[in-house]
Design a protein around this motif. Sequence first.
Motif, PDB file in Angstrom:
ATOM      1  N   ASP A  34      -3.124  -0.556  10.014  1.00  0.00           N
ATOM      2  CA  ASP A  34      -4.193   0.347   9.562  1.00  0.00           C
ATOM      3  C   ASP A  34      -4.291   1.607  10.419  1.00  0.00           C
ATOM      4  OD1 ASP A  34      -4.868  -1.324   7.491  1.00  0.00           O
ATOM      5  OD2 ASP A  34      -6.726  -2.071   8.399  1.00  0.00           O
ATOM      6  N   LEU A  58      -0.934   9.374   7.748  1.00  0.00           N
ATOM      7  CA  LEU A  58      -1.434   9.986   6.520  1.00  0.00           C
ATOM      8  C   LEU A  58      -2.065  11.336   6.846  1.00  0.00           C
ATOM      9  CD1 LEU A  58      -2.033   9.657   3.452  1.00  0.00           C
ATOM     10  CD2 LEU A  58      -4.214   8.624   4.120  1.00  0.00           C
ATOM     11  N   LYS A 101       0.870  -1.176   0.000  1.00  0.00           N
ATOM     12  CA  LYS A 101       0.000   0.000   0.000  1.00  0.00           C
ATOM     13  C   LYS A 101       0.905   1.222   0.000  1.00  0.00           C
ATOM     14  CE  LYS A 101      -3.065  -2.377   3.281  1.00  0.00           C
ATOM     15  NZ  LYS A 101      -3.863  -2.241   4.517  1.00  0.00           N
ATOM     16  N   ASP A 102       0.507   2.249  -0.691  1.00  0.00           N
ATOM     17  CA  ASP A 102       1.307   3.466  -0.793  1.00  0.00           C
ATOM     18  C   ASP A 102       0.346   4.644  -0.873  1.00  0.00           C
ATOM     19  OD1 ASP A 102       3.104   5.491  -1.340  1.00  0.00           O
ATOM     20  OD2 ASP A 102       3.858   4.626  -3.212  1.00  0.00           O
ATOM     21  N   TRP A 103       0.181   5.351   0.236  1.00  0.00           N
ATOM     22  CA  TRP A 103      -0.810   6.423   0.323  1.00  0.00           C
ATOM     23  C   TRP A 103      -0.143   7.748   0.670  1.00  0.00           C
ATOM     24  CZ3 TRP A 103      -4.070   3.530   4.584  1.00  0.00           C
ATOM     25  CH2 TRP A 103      -4.601   2.348   4.045  1.00  0.00           C
ATOM     26  N   GLY A 104      -0.590   8.808  -0.001  1.00  0.00           N
ATOM     27  CA  GLY A 104      -0.205  10.156   0.388  1.00  0.00           C
ATOM     28  C   GLY A 104       1.115  10.625  -0.200  1.00  0.00           C
ATOM     29  N   ARG A 123       3.782  10.305   3.735  1.00  0.00           N
ATOM     30  CA  ARG A 123       3.511   9.246   2.756  1.00  0.00           C
ATOM     31  C   ARG A 123       3.671   7.922   3.487  1.00  0.00           C
ATOM     32  NH1 ARG A 123       7.389   7.841  -2.486  1.00  0.00           N
ATOM     33  NH2 ARG A 123       6.166   6.058  -3.274  1.00  0.00           N
TER      34      ARG A 123
END
Length: 274
Positions: free
Chosen positions: A37, A44, A15-18, A49
């Motif tokens: 989570d 985030l 997962k790779d968010w932001g 990131r």
Amino acid sequence: MGMITTKDGTQIFYKDWGKGQPVVFHHGWPLSADDWDNQMLFFLSKGYRVIAHDRRGHGRSTQTAVGNDMDTYAADVAELAEALDLKDAIHVGHSTGGGEVTRYVAQHGKGRVAKAVIIAAIPPVMVKSDKNPGGLPISVFDDLRAQLAANRAQFYLDVPSGPFYGFNRKDAKVYPGLIQNWWRQGMIGGAIAHYECIKVFSETDFTEDLKKIDVPVLVMHGDDDQIVPIADAALLSIKLLKNGTLKVYKGLPHGMCSTHPDIINPDLLAFFQA
């Protein structure tokens, strides 16, 4: 969310968010990126990131029958960091993931890593030996292997229901959802990879890795950790690190990131911002 394919053909889910400074989370055995989570959402929201992967043989990554060893785990992280062009990253690992962080930062992280955190982590080494007289007897880990082979589904209920989160302690507040989520994550992974990982987390010696690391490292551990006892883990690791800070949590269990994120997350943030 995506996949990379390593040099040996293993697919690693991540997962790779932001946007912003990367924070890479490394999960414990036999879990997955989903175990982070709470921290992923928290950081985030703070402008980081956030990245988490499923170790080979775990979660949604390939259920490998080969490469289930710490050197390969760390090499997989190096391939992920290169694929995502991660620089100035902070690596955070829990339990077996703390070992993975230690091996990765020591052997592959030069020029890419700003800081590291190891939480309730397995270094320097868990199993008892002449060199490590305070460790746990090999019979403890043989018993884990026997339970996994006999009835993995039941074993993966018993661990989180009891010592992992400290739910076996008197007056503990029990969260059934944490138990069910632990079971869910564990059963998604591969039985052979999980079986072989018991040897990895119990017998891998990180002494020389800890000595090599020169970036700041935060060592976090609960003093009621029934899975990785603090006396033979954090209290020894801190003596080997060049630039380490130890934070001990009175009465907190092995899975304290999930049971007490209100305590752990602010401390992580303060270390990131220091």
